[in-house]
Design a protein around this motif. Structure first.
Motif, PDB file in Angstrom:
ATOM      1  N   THR A 564       0.979  -1.175   0.056  1.00 33.97           N
ATOM      2  CA  THR A 564       0.035  -0.020   0.093  1.00 33.97           C
ATOM      3  C   THR A 564       0.832   1.116   0.069  1.00 33.97           C
ATOM      4  O   THR A 564       1.766   1.277   0.855  1.00 33.97           O
ATOM      5  CB  THR A 564      -0.787   0.101   1.271  1.00 33.97           C
ATOM      6  N   VAL A 565       0.590   2.228  -0.949  1.00 37.42           N
ATOM      7  CA  VAL A 565       1.144   3.510  -0.823  1.00 37.42           C
ATOM      8  C   VAL A 565       0.902   4.481   0.258  1.00 37.42           C
ATOM      9  O   VAL A 565      -0.467   4.780   0.255  1.00 37.42           O
ATOM     10  CB  VAL A 565       1.102   4.195  -2.245  1.00 37.42           C
ATOM     11  N   VAL A 566       1.651   4.728   1.285  1.00 38.79           N
ATOM     12  CA  VAL A 566       1.125   5.329   2.309  1.00 38.79           C
ATOM     13  C   VAL A 566       1.265   6.836   1.877  1.00 38.79           C
ATOM     14  O   VAL A 566       0.407   7.508   2.282  1.00 38.79           O
ATOM     15  CB  VAL A 566       2.220   5.030   3.453  1.00 38.79           C
ATOM     16  N   LYS A 567       2.247   7.364   1.105  1.00 39.52           N
ATOM     17  CA  LYS A 567       2.437   8.647   0.824  1.00 39.52           C
ATOM     18  C   LYS A 567       3.391   8.929  -0.368  1.00 39.52           C
ATOM     19  O   LYS A 567       4.254   8.058  -0.852  1.00 39.52           O
ATOM     20  CB  LYS A 567       3.218   9.178   2.221  1.00 39.52           C
ATOM     21  N   ARG A 568       2.988   9.666  -1.189  1.00 39.70           N
ATOM     22  CA  ARG A 568       3.761  10.024  -2.435  1.00 39.70           C
ATOM     23  C   ARG A 568       4.436  11.545  -2.170  1.00 39.70           C
ATOM     24  O   ARG A 568       3.640  12.388  -1.845  1.00 39.70           O
ATOM     25  CB  ARG A 568       3.007  10.039  -3.641  1.00 39.70           C
ATOM     26  N   PHE A 569       5.593  11.566  -2.338  1.00 43.63           N
ATOM     27  CA  PHE A 569       6.303  12.890  -2.257  1.00 43.63           C
ATOM     28  C   PHE A 569       6.115  13.799  -3.733  1.00 43.63           C
ATOM     29  O   PHE A 569       7.041  13.436  -4.319  1.00 43.63           O
ATOM     30  CB  PHE A 569       7.634  12.841  -1.834  1.00 43.63           C
ATOM     31  N   ALA A 570       5.195  14.964  -3.755  1.00 43.79           N
ATOM     32  CA  ALA A 570       5.179  15.666  -4.935  1.00 43.79           C
ATOM     33  C   ALA A 570       6.271  16.762  -5.007  1.00 43.79           C
ATOM     34  O   ALA A 570       6.703  17.063  -3.944  1.00 43.79           O
ATOM     35  CB  ALA A 570       3.837  16.480  -5.022  1.00 43.79           C
ATOM     36  N   PRO A 571       6.579  17.005  -6.185  1.00 43.93           N
ATOM     37  CA  PRO A 571       7.616  18.031  -6.454  1.00 43.93           C
ATOM     38  C   PRO A 571       7.382  19.093  -5.667  1.00 43.93           C
ATOM     39  O   PRO A 571       6.084  19.631  -5.503  1.00 43.93           O
ATOM     40  CB  PRO A 571       7.535  18.319  -7.826  1.00 43.93           C
ATOM     41  N   VAL A 572       8.499  19.851  -4.895  1.00 44.36           N
ATOM     42  CA  VAL A 572       8.261  21.019  -4.146  1.00 44.36           C
ATOM     43  C   VAL A 572       8.811  22.376  -4.679  1.00 44.36           C
ATOM     44  O   VAL A 572      10.044  22.289  -5.007  1.00 44.36           O
ATOM     45  CB  VAL A 572       8.618  20.874  -2.601  1.00 44.36           C
ATOM     46  N   VAL A 573       7.930  23.109  -5.275  1.00 43.84           N
ATOM     47  CA  VAL A 573       8.594  24.612  -5.907  1.00 43.84           C
ATOM     48  C   VAL A 573       9.182  25.293  -4.700  1.00 43.84           C
ATOM     49  O   VAL A 573       8.263  25.877  -3.838  1.00 43.84           O
ATOM     50  CB  VAL A 573       7.696  25.096  -6.773  1.00 43.84           C
ATOM     51  N   LYS A 574      10.449  25.671  -4.769  1.00 44.79           N
ATOM     52  CA  LYS A 574      11.124  26.431  -3.828  1.00 44.79           C
ATOM     53  C   LYS A 574      10.879  28.039  -4.187  1.00 44.79           C
ATOM     54  O   LYS A 574      10.472  28.866  -3.105  1.00 44.79           O
ATOM     55  CB  LYS A 574      12.469  26.249  -3.447  1.00 44.79           C
ATOM     56  N   SER A 575      10.894  28.354  -5.410  1.00 45.90           N
ATOM     57  CA  SER A 575      10.946  29.669  -5.889  1.00 45.90           C
ATOM     58  C   SER A 575      10.896  29.626  -7.247  1.00 45.90           C
ATOM     59  O   SER A 575      10.923  28.796  -8.045  1.00 45.90           O
ATOM     60  CB  SER A 575      12.093  30.666  -5.343  1.00 45.90           C
ATOM     61  N   LYS A 576      10.887  31.055  -7.957  1.00 47.94           N
ATOM     62  CA  LYS A 576      10.870  30.933  -9.509  1.00 47.94           C
ATOM     63  C   LYS A 576      11.812  31.979  -9.817  1.00 47.94           C
ATOM     64  O   LYS A 576      12.114  33.177  -9.057  1.00 47.94           O
ATOM     65  CB  LYS A 576       9.352  31.495 -10.030  1.00 47.94           C
TER      66      LYS A 576
END
Length: 769
Positions: A564-576
């Protein structure tokens, strides 16, 4: 009865009634108001815990290969609750045991004694009712001798126990981390929190014999990996003898952490770095190097290598003081330190992407505008030179990046320094300084932590005028003391004299943000700039992907033992990055020219590269460091037409960027895309899905085929001439131990092994075709 006697009787009656009321009130408090608390205390006095550690979760790479797993070990233990009740305190049993395991009785008694302020190691820090392990990795013959003769070994057990295993030895050691016994401060903090929450001590995560992650991913994701320990509550009488079992809770296995990191790419990066360090003169033990591979579209960390490294298994069962000192010794290169994200220094010409973005995005420089690339530039009393005094005449910024012309960028920085008020040491007030070069550097992620999911990251330094003033205020006394007393510890008199002159100047006006340092900043040098390889990779990834600065992430998902997938880590945008897209596109094309155009500083390394299939953009850097040889840098991304990866390599104390770092980068791309060797990432793309648990077999299966349709195809072995083979251009042949790792068993009831598709894959071979 006279009045005196009557008065005394009244007083006695009052005292007696008062005592009865007080005792009654106290009894009400104990039995009613605080009854629950004292019942819990009484229960704690009657019950003793025996903890069964939960099997710890595995750490898997993006393909399902187990980088960290559990293995079963035969452990022989002494149960003191049994041996202490024997007439001789267990002496006879210990003598029998000594002949079986080859350990003296004195050593056995030391291992099972309880630790205290005056009791040195070895000793036992766990519960008195917990069996004390005295021999790990016992042989089957030793275990059978005990199991088959319980009458001769009362209180002695031989059981299977899960211990941490690192199938690939030192591979990715800095990222994986290691375990150590829980500290007393952690236990105290937990006790205080449980008390505050009104919970019993049995609800705690840690127990006296718990192992916890203290470095790397083992530390960051300790809560997910550790699972829930099993607890058996034993009832004891007033003499401490076990009379029964109050309750028994089975352990719950920890979750697995799936990474973006790829074992094949990591192995190729570490081996290429090792091959390069082995070629350098001097003490090989103290040589250092690092490499970073990022997914530019997500921030996923594909590889993060640092040499020298270490084998985390040295921490299994406790590390000796001698071994720890060796891993911390500068003479050995401090193997515990990861140069990839904890080490910083000047970036050299790789930093010119920041200066180009500043010139075009903030200072109005045009794509076709030409600037003089003269041999030197005079700024005050300082003369700035191009490499070996080269001159190219008037050229565009595209050409300035391709041939790495320093003085053009020095000039931009000097003009900006003048617009900001120069030294600003006259009468003011001055308007706020724009400090555009500093601003752009910070937008690209320099001068602050990247946010990677690892402990101990260095923030580096991007120093502006205000910070320069603050730093000088803090160090002024030291500068002035050094100006007077000099550097007697420096062995070279000329160097000591030069340092003393620096200190004398800093003592007087070190608070001034001088023009020379501002110019050096623009070419990645000087006292106002310090970057890590990871930060540089993040910056190049932002240029490659169109201006998004992602937080680098090692973890991709947390998966339960049943799949079972407990958690997926989505990409995190720090800044532009606030730079027009056409400017970033212009920089990308110029960096492509570094590896393909005449005069490009990287063309010699990539002359035989199949640029029509996998175009690479990159920048060489040669950073000067006081008292050391140059640091070789190469920062890059590929493919230029659709960037997927950013690769950065740093080799301190070596030489020019094209000579040492660039060949390592080439070798890493060969591994990724399969140039002259099997591809570590089939199709040249990361897996499109997670490894999955095959429920019927209880095993890890590899993810689906990599990437979407239309992925960059691998270059067939034999497509390049022999000169492109690993080793001929900075690559290296991997040892057999890395080409074929052992089967990766999970060491958990729900995971009996890893399928052949998901086990340790063979890293790129040395075949050149």
């Amino acid at each position: 009865m006279n009045d005196g006697v009557r008065l005394r009787l009244v007083i006695l009656r009052v005292l007696a009634v008062s005592l009865l009321v007080t005792l009654g009130a106290r009894l009400w408090v104990l039995q009613v108001l605080d009854g629950a608390h004292y019942r819990r205390v009484a229960e704690d006095n009657r019950v003793r815990e025996v903890v069964t550690p939960a099997p710890r979760g595995m750490i898997l790479d993006d393909q399902g290969a187990a980088l960290v797993r559990n293995r079963t070990s035969l452990v022989i233990s002494v149960n003191r609750s049994t041996t202490d009740r024997q007439r001789d305190g267990g002496k006879a049993v210990f003598e029998q045991l000594s002949s079986v395991i080859g350990m003296s009785v004195a050593d056995i008694e030391k291992k099972i004694r309880f630790c205290g302020p005056k009791v040195p190691q070895p000793c036992w820090t766990g519960s008195p009712y917990q069996p004390v392990p005295i021999a790990k990795d016992a042989t089957p013959q030793q275990a059978l001798a005990i199991i088959e003769h319980p009458d001769r070994f009362p209180g002695i057990t031989a059981d299977l126990e899960a211990v941490r295993e690192y199938p690939f030895g030192p591979l990715a050691a800095h990222e994986l981390g290691y375990l150590a016994p829980v500290s007393q401060s952690q236990l105290d903090q937990q006790t205080a929190q449980l008390k505050k929450d009104g919970k019993p001590s049995s609800d705690g995560t840690y127990h006296l014999n718990s192992l916890v992650g203290v470095a790397g991913l083992e530390s960051v994701y300790d809560t997910a990996l550790r699972g829930v320990d099993g607890v058996q509550d034993l009832e004891v009488d007033r003499f401490g003898r076990v009379s029964g079992t109050a309750s028994n809770t089975a352990p719950i296995a920890g979750d697995n952490v799936v990474l973006n990191l790829d074992q094949g790419v990591q192995a190729a990066a570490e081996q290429a770095l090792r091959a390069t360090l082995d070629k350098l003169p001097g003490d090989a033990k103290a040589r250092t190097a690092s490499a970073v591979v990022l997914n530019v579209k997500t921030g996923g960390v594909i590889a993060l290598a640092s040499l020298p490294s270490y084998d985390p298994s040295v921490f299994v069962g406790g590390i000796s003081q001698q071994d720890y000192q060796s891993l911390s010794d500068p003479a050995n290169g401090i193997p515990l330190l990861s140069r990839a994200y904890q080490g910083t220094g000047p970036a050299g010409s790789t930093f010119k992407i920041v200066s180009t973005a500043t010139a075009m995005g903030l200072l109005g420089a045009k794509p076709d505008q030409k600037f003089p690339c003269s041999p030197t530039l005079q700024i005050g009393s300082q003369t700035f030179h191009n490499f070996e005094g080269e001159s190219a005449g008037p050229i565009t910024l595209h050409q300035a990046l391709v041939i790495s012309c320093d003085v053009i960028f020095d000039g931009f920085a000097y003009d900006e320094w003048l617009r900001d008020g120069g030294l600003r040491n006259g009468k003011g007030p001055y308007p706020p300084a724009a400090e555009n070069f500093v601003k752009m550097a910070r937008e690209m992620g320099f001068g602050s932590k990247s946010g990677i999911d690892l402990p101990g990251e260095s923030a580096g330094a991007v120093v502006d005028r205000a910070q320069a003033q603050q730093i000088w205020s803090e160090l002024k006394d030291s500068y002035c003391r050094r100006a007077k007393n000099g550097y007697p510890e420096e062995k070279d008199p000329a160097t000591a004299k030069r340092y003393q002159q620096y200190a004398a100047e800093a003592c007087v006006d070190g608070y001034l943000y001088n023009a020379g340092a501002a110019a050096q900043f623009a070419i990645g040098q000087g006292q106002y700039l310090s970057v890590s390889p990871l930060q540089l990779a993040v910056a190049y990834a932002s240029v490659a992907n169109g201006g998004t600065v992602y937080e680098p992430q090692l973890a991709k998902a947390i998966v339960a033992p049943d799949g079972t997938v407990v958690k997926r880590f989505a990409p995190v945008v720090k800044s532009k990055v606030d730079v027009p897209p056409d400017v970033l596109g212009y920089i990308r094309e110029a960096l492509h020219g570094v590896t393909t155009e005449p005069g490009g500083t990287g063309t010699g390394v990539f002359a035989d590269w199949p640029s029509n299939i996998i175009p690479i953009g990159g920048k060489t850097g040669t950073a000067e460091v006081e008292g050391h040889q140059d640091t070789s840098w190469f920062a890059s991304f590929a493919p230029v037409n659709d960037p997927q990866y950013a690769v950065v390599v740093s080799v301190p104390d070596s030489g020019q960027g094209a000579m040492y770092a660039a060949p390592v980068v080439k070798s890493i791309y060969q591994a990724i895309f399969g140039v002259g060797r099997p591809a570590a990432l089939p199709g040249g793309l990361p897996p499109a899905s997670l490894p999955s648990v095959v429920h019927d077999a209880g095993a890890i299966a590899a993810p689906q085929a990599n990437g979407p349709a239309g992925a960059v195809p691998p270059v067939a072995a034999g497509a390049l001439p022999d000169a492109a083979a690993p080793g001929a251009a900075g690559g290296a042949v991997l040892p057999a131990a890395l080409r074929a790792g052992p089967a990766a068993t999970g060491g958990q009831p729900a995971q009996v092994g890893v399928t052949s598709a998901g086990g340790p894959r063979a890293p790129p071979s040395s075949g050149a075709g």
